[in-house]
Design a protein around this motif. Structure first.
Motif, PDB file in Angstrom:
ATOM      1  N   ILE A  91       7.666  19.431  -4.325  1.00 38.26           N
ATOM      2  CA  ILE A  91       6.920  20.506  -4.087  1.00 38.26           C
ATOM      3  C   ILE A  91       6.853  21.362  -5.343  1.00 38.26           C
ATOM      4  CG2 ILE A  91       6.838  22.779  -2.836  1.00 38.26           C
ATOM      5  CD1 ILE A  91       7.840  21.110  -0.214  1.00 38.26           C
ATOM      6  N   ILE A  92       8.194  21.659  -5.770  1.00 37.59           N
ATOM      7  CA  ILE A  92       8.254  22.260  -7.270  1.00 37.59           C
ATOM      8  C   ILE A  92       7.413  21.835  -8.497  1.00 37.59           C
ATOM      9  CG2 ILE A  92       9.963  23.066  -9.080  1.00 37.59           C
ATOM     10  CD1 ILE A  92      10.412  24.934  -6.901  1.00 37.59           C
ATOM     11  N   CYS A  93       7.664  20.480  -8.541  1.00 40.01           N
ATOM     12  CA  CYS A  93       6.990  19.544  -9.677  1.00 40.01           C
ATOM     13  C   CYS A  93       5.597  19.439  -9.547  1.00 40.01           C
ATOM     14  CB  CYS A  93       7.614  18.345  -9.926  1.00 40.01           C
ATOM     15  SG  CYS A  93       9.363  18.526 -10.434  1.00 40.01           S
ATOM     16  N   LYS A  94       4.949  19.525  -8.216  1.00 40.94           N
ATOM     17  CA  LYS A  94       3.552  19.293  -7.985  1.00 40.94           C
ATOM     18  C   LYS A  94       2.692  20.178  -8.493  1.00 40.94           C
ATOM     19  CE  LYS A  94       0.271  17.571  -4.399  1.00 40.94           C
ATOM     20  NZ  LYS A  94       0.183  17.248  -3.021  1.00 40.94           N
ATOM     21  N   ASN A  95       3.221  21.339  -8.375  1.00 42.93           N
ATOM     22  CA  ASN A  95       2.278  22.545  -9.090  1.00 42.93           C
ATOM     23  C   ASN A  95       3.302  23.688  -9.705  1.00 42.93           C
ATOM     24  OD1 ASN A  95       0.692  25.013  -9.651  1.00 42.93           O
ATOM     25  ND2 ASN A  95      -0.463  24.496  -7.909  1.00 42.93           N
ATOM     26  N   PRO A  96       3.795  23.374 -10.838  1.00 38.39           N
ATOM     27  CA  PRO A  96       4.827  24.231 -11.613  1.00 38.39           C
ATOM     28  C   PRO A  96       4.379  25.695 -11.564  1.00 38.39           C
ATOM     29  CG  PRO A  96       4.592  22.220 -12.880  1.00 38.39           C
ATOM     30  CD  PRO A  96       3.488  22.200 -11.847  1.00 38.39           C
ATOM     31  N   ASN A  97       2.895  26.099 -12.094  1.00 36.20           N
ATOM     32  CA  ASN A  97       2.675  27.500 -11.856  1.00 36.20           C
ATOM     33  C   ASN A  97       2.853  28.148 -10.617  1.00 36.20           C
ATOM     34  OD1 ASN A  97       1.955  27.446 -14.472  1.00 36.20           O
ATOM     35  ND2 ASN A  97      -0.197  26.793 -14.111  1.00 36.20           N
ATOM     36  N   ALA A  98       2.536  27.598  -9.428  1.00 36.17           N
ATOM     37  CA  ALA A  98       2.552  28.171  -8.180  1.00 36.17           C
ATOM     38  C   ALA A  98       4.068  28.310  -7.903  1.00 36.17           C
ATOM     39  CB  ALA A  98       2.055  27.191  -7.182  1.00 36.17           C
ATOM     40  N   SER A  99       4.842  27.022  -8.209  1.00 34.95           N
ATOM     41  CA  SER A  99       6.243  27.392  -8.183  1.00 34.95           C
ATOM     42  C   SER A  99       6.827  28.620  -8.682  1.00 34.95           C
ATOM     43  CB  SER A  99       7.205  26.199  -8.327  1.00 34.95           C
ATOM     44  OG  SER A  99       6.585  25.088  -7.756  1.00 34.95           O
ATOM     45  N   LYS A 100       6.572  28.841  -9.986  1.00 36.00           N
ATOM     46  CA  LYS A 100       6.976  29.877 -10.836  1.00 36.00           C
ATOM     47  C   LYS A 100       6.405  31.113 -10.089  1.00 36.00           C
ATOM     48  CE  LYS A 100       7.019  31.844 -15.448  1.00 36.00           C
ATOM     49  NZ  LYS A 100       8.277  32.400 -15.214  1.00 36.00           N
ATOM     50  N   VAL A 101       5.260  31.206  -9.659  1.00 36.49           N
ATOM     51  CA  VAL A 101       4.786  32.457  -8.936  1.00 36.49           C
ATOM     52  C   VAL A 101       5.696  32.815  -7.660  1.00 36.49           C
ATOM     53  CG1 VAL A 101       2.974  33.744  -8.016  1.00 36.49           C
ATOM     54  CG2 VAL A 101       2.905  32.403  -9.914  1.00 36.49           C
ATOM     55  N   PHE A 102       5.784  31.654  -6.914  1.00 38.22           N
ATOM     56  CA  PHE A 102       6.771  31.698  -5.573  1.00 38.22           C
ATOM     57  C   PHE A 102       8.039  32.178  -5.982  1.00 38.22           C
ATOM     58  CE2 PHE A 102       9.653  29.286  -2.930  1.00 38.22           C
ATOM     59  CZ  PHE A 102       9.421  29.789  -1.588  1.00 38.22           C
ATOM     60  N   ILE A 103       8.760  31.596  -6.895  1.00 38.46           N
ATOM     61  CA  ILE A 103      10.217  31.927  -7.278  1.00 38.46           C
ATOM     62  C   ILE A 103      10.398  33.300  -7.682  1.00 38.46           C
ATOM     63  CG2 ILE A 103      12.115  31.059  -8.744  1.00 38.46           C
ATOM     64  CD1 ILE A 103      11.280  28.184  -8.197  1.00 38.46           C
ATOM     65  N   ASP A 104       9.645  33.546  -8.934  1.00 38.59           N
ATOM     66  CA  ASP A 104       9.795  34.750  -9.784  1.00 38.59           C
ATOM     67  C   ASP A 104       8.878  35.957  -9.191  1.00 38.59           C
ATOM     68  OD1 ASP A 104      11.483  33.132 -11.090  1.00 38.59           O
ATOM     69  OD2 ASP A 104       9.996  32.870 -12.705  1.00 38.59           O
ATOM     70  N   GLU A 105       7.932  35.940  -8.780  1.00 38.50           N
ATOM     71  CA  GLU A 105       6.971  36.852  -8.359  1.00 38.50           C
ATOM     72  C   GLU A 105       6.790  37.426  -6.732  1.00 38.50           C
ATOM     73  OE1 GLU A 105       5.792  38.466 -11.267  1.00 38.50           O
ATOM     74  OE2 GLU A 105       6.598  36.714 -12.372  1.00 38.50           O
ATOM     75  N   TRP A 106       7.596  36.909  -5.905  1.00 36.25           N
ATOM     76  CA  TRP A 106       7.525  37.268  -4.830  1.00 36.25           C
ATOM     77  C   TRP A 106       7.846  38.929  -4.508  1.00 36.25           C
ATOM     78  CZ3 TRP A 106      11.631  39.058  -1.806  1.00 36.25           C
ATOM     79  CH2 TRP A 106      12.858  38.814  -2.265  1.00 36.25           C
ATOM     80  N   ARG A 107       8.560  39.169  -5.244  1.00 38.30           N
ATOM     81  CA  ARG A 107       9.472  40.412  -5.073  1.00 38.30           C
ATOM     82  C   ARG A 107       8.040  41.550  -5.282  1.00 38.30           C
ATOM     83  NH1 ARG A 107      12.615  37.257  -7.709  1.00 38.30           N
ATOM     84  NH2 ARG A 107      14.628  37.131  -7.208  1.00 38.30           N
ATOM     85  N   HIS A 108       7.035  41.148  -5.739  1.00 37.09           N
ATOM     86  CA  HIS A 108       5.884  42.035  -5.983  1.00 37.09           C
ATOM     87  C   HIS A 108       5.200  42.083  -4.491  1.00 37.09           C
ATOM     88  CE1 HIS A 108       6.935  43.093 -10.034  1.00 37.09           C
ATOM     89  NE2 HIS A 108       6.948  41.722 -10.272  1.00 37.09           N
ATOM     90  N   LEU A 109       5.428  41.280  -3.644  1.00 42.09           N
ATOM     91  CA  LEU A 109       4.540  41.516  -2.452  1.00 42.09           C
ATOM     92  C   LEU A 109       5.068  42.959  -1.877  1.00 42.09           C
ATOM     93  CD1 LEU A 109       5.661  37.936  -0.564  1.00 42.09           C
ATOM     94  CD2 LEU A 109       3.126  38.703  -1.583  1.00 42.09           C
ATOM     95  N   GLU A 110       3.794  43.387  -0.940  1.00 46.38           N
ATOM     96  CA  GLU A 110       3.736  44.662  -0.248  1.00 46.38           C
ATOM     97  C   GLU A 110       4.141  44.261   1.185  1.00 46.38           C
ATOM     98  OE1 GLU A 110       0.077  46.561  -1.331  1.00 46.38           O
ATOM     99  OE2 GLU A 110       0.566  46.641  -3.463  1.00 46.38           O
ATOM    100  N   GLU A 111       5.033  45.488   1.594  1.00 47.80           N
ATOM    101  CA  GLU A 111       5.148  45.280   3.067  1.00 47.80           C
ATOM    102  C   GLU A 111       3.736  45.474   3.944  1.00 47.80           C
ATOM    103  OE1 GLU A 111       7.858  44.587   4.202  1.00 47.80           O
ATOM    104  OE2 GLU A 111       9.332  44.897   2.301  1.00 47.80           O
ATOM    105  N   PRO A 112       3.753  44.453   5.092  1.00 49.14           N
ATOM    106  CA  PRO A 112       4.734  43.913   5.723  1.00 49.14           C
ATOM    107  C   PRO A 112       4.794  42.523   5.130  1.00 49.14           C
ATOM    108  CG  PRO A 112       2.831  43.788   7.090  1.00 49.14           C
ATOM    109  CD  PRO A 112       2.492  44.869   5.774  1.00 49.14           C
ATOM    110  N   HIS A 113       4.070  42.150   4.213  1.00 51.91           N
ATOM    111  CA  HIS A 113       4.167  40.734   3.703  1.00 51.91           C
ATOM    112  C   HIS A 113       5.268  40.272   3.173  1.00 51.91           C
ATOM    113  CE1 HIS A 113      -0.035  40.690   4.683  1.00 51.91           C
ATOM    114  NE2 HIS A 113      -0.298  41.696   3.976  1.00 51.91           N
ATOM    115  N   LYS A 114       6.161  41.290   2.493  1.00 48.78           N
ATOM    116  CA  LYS A 114       7.310  40.915   1.767  1.00 48.78           C
ATOM    117  C   LYS A 114       8.304  40.524   2.790  1.00 48.78           C
ATOM    118  CE  LYS A 114       9.783  42.914  -1.973  1.00 48.78           C
ATOM    119  NZ  LYS A 114      10.160  44.020  -2.757  1.00 48.78           N
ATOM    120  N   LEU A 115       8.423  41.315   3.859  1.00 55.20           N
ATOM    121  CA  LEU A 115       9.420  41.135   5.043  1.00 55.20           C
ATOM    122  C   LEU A 115       9.065  39.615   5.562  1.00 55.20           C
ATOM    123  CD1 LEU A 115      11.814  42.121   6.770  1.00 55.20           C
ATOM    124  CD2 LEU A 115      10.120  42.953   7.913  1.00 55.20           C
ATOM    125  N   LYS A 116       7.803  39.314   5.726  1.00 51.19           N
ATOM    126  CA  LYS A 116       7.546  38.057   6.526  1.00 51.19           C
ATOM    127  C   LYS A 116       7.828  37.062   5.391  1.00 51.19           C
ATOM    128  CE  LYS A 116       3.571  39.928   9.310  1.00 51.19           C
ATOM    129  NZ  LYS A 116       2.175  40.077   9.383  1.00 51.19           N
TER     130      LYS A 116
END
Length: 189
Positions: A91-116
């Motif tokens: 999953i990580i290797c199939k789409n490295p860009n999406a993986s980078k966003v998932f791993i590094d950028e999730w902290r920018h999600l706004e509530e309630p999405h961040k909590l989910k």
């Protein structure tokens, strides 16, 4: 927005967020990548936050589906862990860009999405922890701090995103095998 246009928008946003980071990316940047006016984007999406949600939750759902696949088939804990690592690496290797966003950028999600999102991440961590616990019960793995071992395994497989090169020497399956062997060396009795 036609389905293919929405997919293109998500793909461009993924690449942009991976390269510049979510906070440094603007709707104007995304419009430029799409070759349209910034105002035109708002007729298709509400915000760049919406794009981040789509990217992060799609990836989270992929990881949870992989864990379900591991648990749907009866294996012993070692085989389950090997399969979970293989699917995670894939999953990580199939789409490295999406993986980078998932791993590094999730902290920018706004509530309630961040909590989910955190709930989904915790559910995945718990699934890995349960495999380790099962390994102890099956007398395959030595007793370890399960939370620490889980976080160490996930940190290791997620770090692949920092160095993986699709044109590199190792293919995802080889990476997964090497990581599995290395991780299991520390777990096996």
């Amino acid at each position: 927005m036609a389905h293919s246009r929405l997919n293109e928008l998500i793909e461009k946003a993924t690449k942009l967020f991976a390269e510049k980071g979510f906070a440094a990316s603007s709707m104007r940047d995304l419009a430029h990548e799409m070759g349209i006016e910034a105002a035109s984007l708002y007729s298709h999406i509400h915000s760049k936050e919406e794009m981040l949600e789509i990217i992060c939750f799609k990836k989270a759902d992929q990881f949870l589906a992989a864990l379900d696949e591991v648990n749907d088939i009866y294996f012993n804990a070692e085989e389950k862990l090997r399969m979970a690592i293989k699917l995670h690496v894939s999953i990580i290797c199939k789409n490295p860009n999406a993986s980078k966003v998932f791993i590094d950028e999730w902290r920018h999600l706004e509530e309630p999405h961040k909590l989910k999102f955190i709930e989904k991440r915790n559910l995945y961590e718990l699934g890995i922890l349960e495999i380790l616990k099962t390994g102890e019960q099956e007398n395959l793995f030595k007793e370890v701090d399960l939370k620490f071992a889980t976080l160490t395994i996930l940190s290791t497989v997620n770090w692949i995103n920092q160095w993986y090169n699709p044109q590199g020497k190792m293919k995802p399956e080889e990476i997964a095998n090497e990581l599995s062997n290395f991780i299991l060396t520390g777990l096996k009795k």
